[in-house]
Scaffold this active site. Structure first.
Site, PDB file in Angstrom:
ATOM      1  N   ASP A 100       0.846  -1.184   0.000  1.00 52.02           N
ATOM      2  CA  ASP A 100       0.000   0.000   0.000  1.00 52.02           C
ATOM      3  C   ASP A 100       0.893   1.249   0.000  1.00 52.02           C
ATOM      4  OD1 ASP A 100      -3.084   0.610   0.403  1.00 52.02           O
ATOM      5  OD2 ASP A 100      -2.051   1.935   1.804  1.00 52.02           O
ATOM      6  N   HIS A 297      -6.244  -7.433  -0.883  1.00 52.60           N
ATOM      7  CA  HIS A 297      -5.239  -6.414  -0.592  1.00 52.60           C
ATOM      8  C   HIS A 297      -4.399  -6.750   0.633  1.00 52.60           C
ATOM      9  CE1 HIS A 297      -3.434  -2.545  -1.164  1.00 52.60           C
ATOM     10  NE2 HIS A 297      -3.766  -2.125   0.040  1.00 52.60           N
TER      11      HIS A 297
END
Length: 328
Positions: A100, A297
């Site tokens: 991220d 994710h």
């Protein structure tokens, strides 16, 4: 066993780190809305294998200081923190792991200070060279058509208040939405003008098959204490990051290992039409690419075993096996 904790004075701030083991340093960089704890399963594995696993609360998060202002949360500022951390560790170089915002951070670190980077291991956020226009020029147009968190997060105080008022609900919903159990890009079906909690799906009750109640409680308690302004400042620094990167090279020269979740929304919706091809064209030493099935994710939580195996192989490739076997 649990990691040990301490504070390091670096680059004008007090940085909190969690660490496990000794040996060659491997530094884990988190994203939003995370903190050091998002890597705790990896710290245990890498530390037990005979390396020095370190996960900071990056500036603005957790027990690390949160300076005011956009310039205080640029990649340049946080890279200064990491270089100061290396100095405090007495280390010339380290392996850096990122996800991220942490991925964007270690990509830029590899461009700015390749002599301090033994290699990078990145999850889900592929490298791409600097865009011809600032990031906001792209997301502003998209946000005219549908809700987009990148745009919603820009106005100081708005998202800060919404998320801080309902931190546990937000965290549960966003972690679930970003996982392989949901299709995050469905949030784009909502019109602009809504809040983030209006567009996120309702998460099922914990525990989930990849996140325990106690793990979630740790993450939620930290944000109940700090709020989200420090993390949101990273979004508000995106255009400034673009300005500050004008003179950086386009090619990453350090060795790279990359893995991604099969259902990661960043790969599907935020990284262009062919992110792997773009990445391969701009990495001088790409050593591995692996797709992790059944993961979104938060791949290191959703498929911990697969990610840990990848990390162990990647670290050994980058710096060799540990100098001494870990004690029993």
């Amino acid at each position: 066993m649990t990691p040990t904790h301490r504070f390091v004075d670096t680059n004008g701030i007090r940085l909190h780190i969690a660490e496990w083991g000794s040996g060659y340093p491997v530094i884990f960089c988190h994203g939003f809305p995370h903190g050091w704890f998002i890597w705790h399963r990896q710290l245990a594995t890498i530390g037990a294998a005979g390396y020095h696993a370190i996960a900071p609360d990056l500036r603005g998060y957790g027990r690390t200081e949160a300076p005011d202002g956009v310039d205080a949360h640029t990649n340049v500022a946080v890279i200064g923190d990491l270089l100061g951390l290396l100095d405090a560790l007495g280390a010339d170089r380290a392996v850096f792991v990122g996800l991220d915002f942490g991925a964007q951070l270690v990509w830029e670190l590899a461009l700015r200070a390749p002599d301090r980077v033994a290699g990078v291991i990145v999850a889900n956020n592929p490298y791409s060279p600097r865009a011809p226009k600032p990031p906001s020029s792209y997301w502003t147009k998209a946000a005219e058509r549908h809700f987009l968190h990148l745009s919603y997060f820009q106005e100081p105080g708005v998202a800060d208040a919404e998320l801080a008022a309902r931190p546990r609900e937000f965290l549960a919903n966003v972690y679930y939405a970003l996982s392989a159990d949901y299709h995050y890009l469905d949030t784009w079906q909502n019109p602009p003008g809504l809040g983030y909690l209006d567009v996120l799906p309702k998460a099922p009750a914990l525990p989930w098959n990849w996140l325990t109640v106690s793990e979630f409680d740790y993450l939620a308690t930290e944000f109940e204490r700090t709020g989200f302004t420090g993390g949101l400042a990273w979004y508000r620094a995106l255009d400034r990051n673009w300005e500050l990167s004008a003179d950086l090279p386009a090619t990453v020269t350090v060795p790279v290992h990359f893995l991604y979740g099969e259902n990661d929304p960043d790969m599907a919706g935020f990284s262009g039409r062919d992110p792997l091809a773009v990445m391969r064209a701009h990495l001088a030493d790409l050593r591995a690419v692996e797709k992790v099935t059944g993961a979104g994710h938060l791949v290191q939580l959703e498929r911990t075993g697969a990610v840990n195996d990848f990390l162990l192989a990647a670290v050994a490739d980058l710096v060799g096996p540990p100098v001494a076997a870990p004690s029993a």
